[in-house]
Motif scaffolding. Structure first.
Motif, PDB file in Angstrom:
ATOM      1  N   UNK A  83       5.263 -13.909  19.109  1.00  0.00           N
ATOM      2  CA  UNK A  83       6.045 -12.868  18.602  1.00  0.00           C
ATOM      3  C   UNK A  83       5.604 -11.555  19.265  1.00  0.00           C
ATOM      4  N   UNK A  84       4.189 -11.505  19.338  1.00  0.00           N
ATOM      5  CA  UNK A  84       3.609 -10.404  19.877  1.00  0.00           C
ATOM      6  C   UNK A  84       3.556 -10.335  21.528  1.00  0.00           C
ATOM      7  N   UNK A  85       3.677 -11.251  22.167  1.00  0.00           N
ATOM      8  CA  UNK A  85       3.639 -11.317  23.580  1.00  0.00           C
ATOM      9  C   UNK A  85       5.276 -11.092  24.004  1.00  0.00           C
TER      10      UNK A  85
ATOM     11  N   UNK B 150      -7.142 -10.172  10.667  1.00  0.00           N
ATOM     12  CA  UNK B 150      -6.060 -10.888   9.590  1.00  0.00           C
ATOM     13  C   UNK B 150      -5.869 -12.311  10.087  1.00  0.00           C
ATOM     14  N   UNK B 151      -5.327 -13.225   9.237  1.00  0.00           N
ATOM     15  CA  UNK B 151      -4.873 -14.379   9.778  1.00  0.00           C
ATOM     16  C   UNK B 151      -3.839 -14.402  10.802  1.00  0.00           C
ATOM     17  N   UNK B 152      -3.758 -15.427  11.507  1.00  0.00           N
ATOM     18  CA  UNK B 152      -2.970 -15.414  12.688  1.00  0.00           C
ATOM     19  C   UNK B 152      -2.286 -16.816  13.028  1.00  0.00           C
ATOM     20  N   UNK B 153      -1.564 -17.017  13.856  1.00  0.00           N
ATOM     21  CA  UNK B 153      -1.052 -18.442  14.147  1.00  0.00           C
ATOM     22  C   UNK B 153      -0.129 -18.280  15.448  1.00  0.00           C
ATOM     23  N   UNK B 154       0.226 -19.282  16.075  1.00  0.00           N
ATOM     24  CA  UNK B 154       0.722 -19.493  17.444  1.00  0.00           C
ATOM     25  C   UNK B 154       2.042 -18.511  17.243  1.00  0.00           C
TER      26      UNK B 154
ATOM     27  N   UNK C 162      -6.783  -6.929  19.159  1.00  0.00           N
ATOM     28  CA  UNK C 162      -6.878  -5.853  18.428  1.00  0.00           C
ATOM     29  C   UNK C 162      -5.798  -5.727  17.289  1.00  0.00           C
ATOM     30  N   UNK C 163      -4.771  -6.232  17.606  1.00  0.00           N
ATOM     31  CA  UNK C 163      -3.526  -6.167  16.536  1.00  0.00           C
ATOM     32  C   UNK C 163      -3.841  -6.915  15.308  1.00  0.00           C
TER      33      UNK C 163
END
Length: 180
Positions: free
Chosen positions: A161-163, A152-156, A175-176
Motif C-alpha cells: 500500500x505504501x509503495x 509500529x507493526x507492519x506486514x507486506x 520511517x513511516x
C-alpha cells in the motif's frame, strides 16, 4: 539468522514474547525469498545517472553476489562508501524487517548503485523475509523502560500500500513505521 537471534535474545531456545527461537526460525524458513538479477550496462556519462537510487531493503536480510565491477555504495555517517567487490563472497545487508524486529539494535542499510563508464556490472540479490502473511513487530524481549518500542507493526500488505502511494526511496517506508 540463528547467530543474529542469539545476539539479540541470548541463549537459544529461550522464549521471546511467546515464541521460541525455534518458532522464529521456522517462520524465517517458511518465509519469502526473492531473487533479483541486475545488469548495469556501461554508461557514457555515469555522473548523470544512478543504477539504483538510495533505498533500504524491505525484508530481513539480503545476500548480494556482485561481480568484480565496483558500483554498490552504502551510506556511512552521511558519506557514500563504495563496497569493494571480493571474489566468491556475499555482501549481507540488514533490511527494514530486521531493524523493526530488533527494535533498532540492527540498522537497515541505506545503499545505492552507481554505473560505470567502461564496464557492465552484474549483481544477484537474494532477499529473505518472513512469510507475506506474517506481522513484523519489535520483539517483546527487546522492549523495556530503557528501550521503549520504536516501531509500529507492519506486514507486506502495508508495504505494498505504501509503495503504491509513493516512490520507495531512502528509508521512507521504515520511517513511516517509526513511533518517535
Amino acid at each position: 539468522m540463528e547467530a543474529i537471534l542469539e545476539s539479540l535474545l541470548g541463549a537459544p531456545k529461550e522464549k521471546s514474547g511467546g515464541k521460541s527461537d525455534d518458532e522464529i526460525m521456522k517462520d524465517l524458513k517458511d518465509g519469502s525469498q526473492l531473487m533479483v538479477v541486475n545488469c548495469y550496462p556501461p554508461c557514457p556519462e555515469p555522473d548523470l545517472t544512478l543504477g539504483i537510487p538510495p533505498h533500504s531493503d524491505y525484508g530481513f536480510l539480503t545476500l548480494l553476489l556482485q561481480d568484480e565491477v565496483k558500483g554498490l555504495q552504502i551510506q556511512h555517517k552521511e558519506n557514500w562508501v563504495t563496497v569493494e567487490p571480493i571474489a566468491n563472497s556475499f555482501v549481507v545487508n540488514v533490511g527494514d524487517h530486521l531493524e523493526i524486529f530488533s527494535n533498532g539494535r540492527y540498522k537497515s542499510v541505506l545503499h545505492r548503485v552507481l554505473v560505470n563508464s567502461a564496464k557492465a556490472r552484474t549483481s544477484v540479490a537474494s532477499l529473505h523475509s518472513l512469510p507475506f502473511k506474517c506481522m513484523i513487530r519489535p520483539c517483546p524481549k527487546l522492549i523495556d523502560e530503557a528501550n521503549p518500542r520504536r516501531y509500529k507493526d507492519t506486514d507486506f500488505a502495508t508495504f505494498l500500500e505504501y509503495i503504491s502511494s509513493c516512490e520507495p526511496v531512502m528509508k521512507n517506508f521504515l520511517e513511516s513505521r517509526r513511533l518517535f
